[in-house]
Design a protein around this motif. Structure first.
Motif, short mmCIF file in Angstrom:
data_model
loop_
_atom_site.label_atom_id
_atom_site.label_comp_id
_atom_site.label_asym_id
_atom_site.label_seq_id
_atom_site.Cartn_x
_atom_site.Cartn_y
_atom_site.Cartn_z
N ASP A 36 0.83 -1.21 0.00
CA ASP A 36 0.00 0.00 0.00
C ASP A 36 0.86 1.25 0.00
O ASP A 36 0.50 2.27 -0.62
N HIS A 37 1.98 1.20 0.68
CA HIS A 37 2.90 2.34 0.70
C HIS A 37 3.39 2.65 -0.70
O HIS A 37 3.39 3.81 -1.14
N VAL A 38 3.82 1.61 -1.43
CA VAL A 38 4.32 1.81 -2.79
C VAL A 38 3.21 2.32 -3.70
O VAL A 38 3.41 3.24 -4.50
N ARG A 39 2.01 1.74 -3.57
CA ARG A 39 0.90 2.20 -4.41
C ARG A 39 0.57 3.66 -4.12
O ARG A 39 0.41 4.47 -5.04
N SER A 40 0.46 4.01 -2.85
CA SER A 40 0.10 5.38 -2.49
C SER A 40 1.13 6.38 -2.98
O SER A 40 0.79 7.41 -3.59
N HIS A 41 2.39 6.08 -2.73
CA HIS A 41 3.43 7.02 -3.16
C HIS A 41 3.64 6.97 -4.66
O HIS A 41 4.05 7.98 -5.26
N GLY A 42 3.36 5.82 -5.28
CA GLY A 42 3.42 5.76 -6.73
C GLY A 42 2.41 6.70 -7.38
O GLY A 42 2.73 7.38 -8.37
N ILE A 43 1.22 6.77 -6.83
CA ILE A 43 0.21 7.71 -7.33
C ILE A 43 0.64 9.15 -7.08
O ILE A 43 0.48 10.02 -7.94
N THR A 44 1.22 9.41 -5.91
CA THR A 44 1.73 10.76 -5.64
C THR A 44 2.77 11.14 -6.67
O THR A 44 2.78 12.27 -7.19
#
Length: 680
Positions: free
Chosen positions: A20-28
């Protein structure tokens, strides 16, 4: 192939905690790129190819061919040579680059700098490909050869198929029954990717290709080369418990798919709008080019009843759990996911008025929270859905040193997921801190055995992309029909045995179809009956370009046809050369019509015609596809027993023949035209 970060990769149980961390920051990170560059425009056409080689070692006395596992040593040598060439020339743009790939027997090459829209660049492709092969070959051992073959016919057979030999007993990443650990690039990303796909999935990958049943093939075919009773790893029993299908060629590791070679083309677009328009337009083209470039009928020492790699690669990286594959009710996972990470495109993304909602007609689940976040930030619905669809996947490889990044200066988390969604097309945002613009990558084609062929298909795809933009062509059909075309494209001799769904009318409403060049009587023609274009008409463009304006939606209220009436099944010859009695001119004729808008010299036109003629003749059957030629070579070999088995001796003679054809030492008139000899 994706990101080659340095650091400590996390095993799956650790990596999944950061998904989830990678997904969230990937969108950022994507939103930072979007905010900075969504209005960027005016970029010229720049494009390039990627070609993958497999390095094979010959033993002429024993008549064997094995895969050489010297990738690290070879790349180090090539880098030194490239650096020396750059130093001698004082510049690097013209010097090709070589890169590591998944297989330790593989090399990837690209031009030193992108091609432009100049006609001379279009005609430099073949020479550049030959130069790259020459460099690679020059610095290999005397008995090693760089092949552009999609798959190595005896990868995974019992006994020795690599140089040096390693046993699959120690396949600690894949737990394969067939492939050793050492087949994989030693960079930490690759064995971790292999192991984490297996761990996330909950089993080994299961690849089953239908066997080509020949006269003396045992029926039912129960593969005697599978070590059915091995008991080293927990997954060893999967084959006998149903993973290995009767009358099929069974494979069980990522290396069978990611050990394949392909030909890819990347375009820089004028802006994000044109990139999305081109992405959509090429989606229905992808299955057609897969069929035309079919080159892989041999797998794990057997003849398959298919001609292409696509489903092999797709299954080789399929990390979906049983829940995500629909085999169990959803409990621990959030989505039922219809496709592997390596699959055909599931969504059109252009806001162009020709793109109707009915075309996106398959189940393409997306993350609703990510979708809503993108929408609230101002990203339109179609692109938001596309990104949110990609981001239902977990990141497979996470490096501990790269968990916390500056999202304003890095796109690594975005690329972690973007680059492991391997689809027929890839929509590529600009990299951070780079002059590169919005791009589209065309990914379905199989690599061909000669540089002439690879150049021909590259040139055709580039010219077709310009014809689509120049004439504002409409290639939309429902995604479900594109998926069906992908399945048909892989079947044996699909070019002639299959029909493909394609749009009946590709011209915008109210537009005047271009007069196709083949119908112009004053245009001189080649020996094959195709036009040769003459130079010197005022108003013709000097180069291929970007930045074509989109026509406005027609104001007249013309009742739209039902979508089902917009397309029909056509043979590939009809799609390429036109269908008599209809208004459909054929893709090749549209390319010729586009060429009429360019200021092309006589010699340039002759060279282009040689490439287009290959496409035409592969389509109409006067030249075989690589897959058809390879299959016929095996079945006509005096040592072939008509039992579906590709023996060591047959494989050796095949590889010798392929090398001699590539070097122009052996002619294959039913496979290649006479003008395909190496050009100096």
């Amino acid at each position: 192939m994706g990101l080659l970060s340095l650091g400590t990769p996390l095993v799956w149980d650790e990596a999944k905690r950061y998904a989830d961390h990678v997904r969230s920051h990937g969108i950022t990170q994507f939103l930072h790129i979007w905010d900075r560059l969504k209005d960027r425009g005016g970029d010229e056409l720049l494009w390039g190819d990627e070609i993958e080689y497999m390095v094979a070692a010959f033993d002429d006395r024993e008549k064997t061919v094995k895969l050489s596992l010297r990738q690290t040593e070879i790349l180090a040598k090539l880098q030194t040579i490239v650096d020396d060439i750059v130093s001698d020339r004082g510049e690097s743009d013209s010097v090709p680059t070589f890169h590591p790939e998944y297989g330790r027997f593989m090399l990837e090459s690209t031009p030193g700098s992108p091609y432009t829209g100049e006609i001379r660049d279009l005609l430099a492709v073949e020479g550049n490909m030959r130069y790259r092969r020459h460099l690679a070959r020059k610095y290999l051992k005397q008995n090693e050869i760089p092949f552009t073959m999609t798959s190595f016919p005896r990868l995974g057979v019992p006994g020795v198929f690599t140089e040096p030999y390693y046993s699959p007993i120690d396949a600690v990443s894949s737990h394969s029954l067939f492939l050793p650990e050492e087949i994989t690039n030693p960079h930490a990303r690759f064995p971790t990717l292999t192991a984490n796909i297996r761990r996330r999935r909950g089993s080994k990958v299961a690849i089953n290709l239908p066997l080509f049943i020949d006269t003396h093939t045992p029926r039912p075919f129960v593969d005697p080369t599978i070590p059915w009773h091995r008991d080293i790893y927990p997954e060893d029993s999967e084959a006998k418990n149903g993973a290995a299908l009767i009358d099929h060629i069974y494979m069980d590791a990522m290396g069978f798919g990611m050990g394949c070679s392909c030909l890819q083309i990347t375009f820089q677009a004028c802006n994000v709008t044109e990139a999305r328009r081109l992405y959509d337009a090429l989606i229905p083209i992808a299955p057609l080019m897969l069929a035309l470039t079919a080159a892989s009928p041999l797998w794990r020492g057997y003849l398959a009843d298919v001609d292409c790699r696509w489903d092999v690669v797709s299954a080789s990286v399929d990390d979906r759990t049983e829940e995500e594959r629909g085999l169990k009710p959803l409990n621990e996972n959030r989505f039922r996911i219809p496709k592997s990470r390596y699959a055909s495109v599931s969504l059109y993304i252009s806001e162009y008025w020709m793109n109707q909602p009915a075309y996106n007609d398959i189940d393409a689940p997306h993350d609703p929270a990510i979708f809503e976040r993108l929408r609230q930030h101002g990203v339109d619905e179609l692109l938001s859905r596309h990104i949110a669809h990609l981001f239902i996947r977990d990141p497979i490889v996470i490096f501990s040193e790269s968990i916390d990044l500056d999202d304003s200066t890095s796109n690594d988390h975005f690329e972690n997921i973007q680059s492991t969604n391997w689809q027929t097309l890839r929509f590529k945002p600009p990299p951070v801190n780079s002059p590169i613009g919005w791009r589209v990558e065309f990914r379905p084609m199989e690599v061909q055995v000669t540089d002439f062929e690879n150049a021909a298909f590259s040139v055709f795809v580039v010219l077709l992309s310009r014809a689509i933009l120049h004439f504002n062509l409409n290639t939309y059909i429902p995604i479900s029909k594109v998926d069906e075309n992908m399945a048909r494209a892989q079947r044996r001799d699909a070019v002639h045995s299959q029909k493909f769904y394609f749009r009946k009318d590709v011209f915008p409403p109210g537009s005047q179809p271009p007069s196709v060049a083949s119908s112009t009587p004053t245009t001189p023609v080649s020996e094959h009956g195709a036009p040769i274009f003459v130079n010197g008409i005022n108003g013709k463009e000097k180069r291929l370009r970007n930045c074509y304006p989109l026509p406005p939606k027609p104001e007249e209220a013309v009742p739209p046809k039902p979508v089902a009436d917009e397309y029909e099944e056509m043979s590939l010859e009809e799609i390429m050369n036109g269908k008599s009695g209809t208004g459909f001119p054929g893709l090749l004729n549209l390319v010729y019509a586009y060429l009429e808008t360019l200021d092309v010299g006589v010699e340039e036109a002759r060279r282009i015609e040689e490439y287009l003629d290959l496409v035409r003749r592969r389509t109409n059957g006067t030249l075989r596809t690589a897959a058809s030629w390879i299959r016929d070579f095996v079945r006509s070999h005096p040592e072939y027993k008509f039992d579906s088995v590709v023996s060591q001796e047959v494989n050796y003679d095949l590889m010798v023949a392929v090398d001699e054809i590539e070097r122009g030492l052996c002619k294959a008139p039913d496979f290649l035209p006479a003008n395909s000899y190496p050009r100096e």
